[in-house]
Design a protein around this motif. Structure first.
Motif, PDB file in Angstrom:
ATOM      1  N   ARG A 241       0.510  -1.012  -0.298  1.00  0.00           N
ATOM      2  CA  ARG A 241       0.078  -0.496   0.099  1.00  0.00           C
ATOM      3  C   ARG A 241       0.492   1.545   0.173  1.00  0.00           C
ATOM      4  NH1 ARG A 241      -3.482   0.060   5.419  1.00  0.00           N
ATOM      5  NH2 ARG A 241      -4.164   1.233   4.152  1.00  0.00           N
ATOM      6  N   PHE A 242       1.923   1.189   0.019  1.00  0.00           N
ATOM      7  CA  PHE A 242       3.117   2.545   1.038  1.00  0.00           C
ATOM      8  C   PHE A 242       4.429   1.814   0.120  1.00  0.00           C
ATOM      9  CE2 PHE A 242       0.590   1.702   4.111  1.00  0.00           C
ATOM     10  CZ  PHE A 242      -1.015   2.320   4.098  1.00  0.00           C
ATOM     11  N   PHE A 243       5.030   3.076  -0.069  1.00  0.00           N
ATOM     12  CA  PHE A 243       6.335   3.039  -0.597  1.00  0.00           C
ATOM     13  C   PHE A 243       7.474   4.249   0.236  1.00  0.00           C
ATOM     14  CE2 PHE A 243       5.295   5.210  -4.537  1.00  0.00           C
ATOM     15  CZ  PHE A 243       6.146   5.909  -4.342  1.00  0.00           C
ATOM     16  N   ALA A 244       8.298   3.430   0.135  1.00  0.00           N
ATOM     17  CA  ALA A 244       9.234   4.747   1.402  1.00  0.00           C
ATOM     18  C   ALA A 244      10.738   5.229  -0.068  1.00  0.00           C
ATOM     19  CB  ALA A 244       9.868   4.471   2.694  1.00  0.00           C
ATOM     20  N   THR A 245      11.449   6.355   0.592  1.00  0.00           N
ATOM     21  CA  THR A 245      12.676   6.268  -0.426  1.00  0.00           C
ATOM     22  C   THR A 245      13.106   7.462   0.645  1.00  0.00           C
ATOM     23  OG1 THR A 245      12.041   8.866  -0.771  1.00  0.00           O
ATOM     24  CG2 THR A 245      11.028   7.479  -2.054  1.00  0.00           C
ATOM     25  N   CYS A 246      14.800   6.810  -0.001  1.00  0.00           N
ATOM     26  CA  CYS A 246      15.617   7.803   1.694  1.00  0.00           C
ATOM     27  C   CYS A 246      16.723   8.068   0.551  1.00  0.00           C
ATOM     28  CB  CYS A 246      16.208   6.335   1.898  1.00  0.00           C
ATOM     29  SG  CYS A 246      17.203   5.276   1.458  1.00  0.00           S
TER      30      CYS A 246
END
Length: 309
Positions: A241-246
């Motif tokens: 449902r989500f994604f994360a970036t760094c």
């Protein structure tokens, strides 16, 4: 229904003596591996996060790890020195695979094709046998580094992000080049297919996050300037449902995977996050914990909660 994302730092893991460059899953949701500029490969247990266990030590920095499920092996990309195959049970190097003497930026294992792909600093993508790890062939389409690898099981396509700013999409079985995507203005440091295989997401040194429609010949759906500086890595949540970036801008951002709306910024001011570049993320199904590592030599563990409003 609107939702509010709450983030809490659970713990900070220390012990590496240099920049921590990569994180990798294990066969258990609560255990993951890290590797750093100090050549140490460490296992961490999210149930008992305070102490890491040294699994291997190599003589150069490590940017890439890949776990081989079912066999309890870990592939370690030892910069300038090729690939080490670690038996995690005995903590022994089972095999050293000599490769071109350059940096190793990413490793991908595709069990159904019995292949391992290794992204190299000289622009090569080395293809190894998935069982014996013998070098089978080398794909060479650029003089600039191959930085990131992503696989789409639905289309059997391999996407490779390069430092010549181009993403090249190959047939993972035949290794034929199918598409060249050239919208980024700088090195493509990270690539990931959506869990349903419909989209390819790419992040670059140009700070842009770009979205490509797989079934539409990789037509670009759109982009967002996701960070101030380089996007180092992106990863989906276990439920997709989500994604994360760094980023090199020291922040982690959490996004809605459907709408691409920014839901949360995790940074030093708001969350006592990292003080320097955040290099890699690992989103565990273990209590939905997000793990990040940084040039500041630390690893942070974050509790991510969705609160329905």
């Amino acid at each position: 229904m609107a939702s509010n994302m709450q983030v809490q730092k659970i713990t900070t893991l220390t012990g590496h003596r240099d920049c921590v460059y990569t994180l990798e899953r294990s066969g258990e949701e609560h255990v993951f591996f890290s590797a750093a500029g100090d050549g140490m490969v460490v296992a961490w247990d999210l149930n008992n996060p305070e102490t890491g266990e040294l699994m291997a030590r190599v003589s150069t920095s490590v940017y890439a790890l890949r776990y081989i499920p079912g066999r309890n092996l870990l592939l370690v990309g030892q910069n300038q020195e090729g690939l080490q195959v670690i038996d995690l049970e005995d903590k022994k190097i089972l095999k050293s695979v000599p490769l071109p003497k350059v940096a190793i930026f990413d490793i991908l294992y595709i069990p159904e094709l019995q292949k391992v792909f290794v992204a190299m600093g000289n622009g090569a993508v080395c293809v190894l046998h998935g069982d014996t790890f013998e070098l089978q062939t080398i794909i060479r389409k650029s003089e600039k580094s191959a930085r990131s690898l992503a696989y789409n099981p639905r289309t059997q396509e391999l996407a490779v992000g390069y430092s010549d700013n181009i993403i090249r999409v190959y047939d993972a079985e035949t290794l034929d080049l199918k598409h060249e995507l050239d919208s980024h203005a700088n090195s493509v440091f990270t690539a990931a297919y959506s869990p349903d295989g419909q989209l390819l997401l790419t992040g670059s040194r140009d700070a842009h996050l770009r979205v490509w429609e797989v079934a539409n010949g990789y037509k670009e759906r759109g982009y967002t300037i996701a960070h101030m500086y380089t996007i180092n890595h992106l990863t989906y949540s276990p439920d997709g449902r989500f994604f994360a970036t760094c980023s090199m801008d020291k922040s982690i951002k959490v996004w809605d995977a459907q709408t691409f709306k920014l839901l949360k910024v995790i940074d030093k001011v708001r969350n006592a996050s990292h003080g320097t570049s955040v290099n890699k993320l690992f989103w565990s199904a273990h209590q939905n914990q997000l793990v990040s590592c940084s040039d500041d030599r630390t690893i942070s563990v974050w509790d991510i909660k969705q609160v329905e409003l």
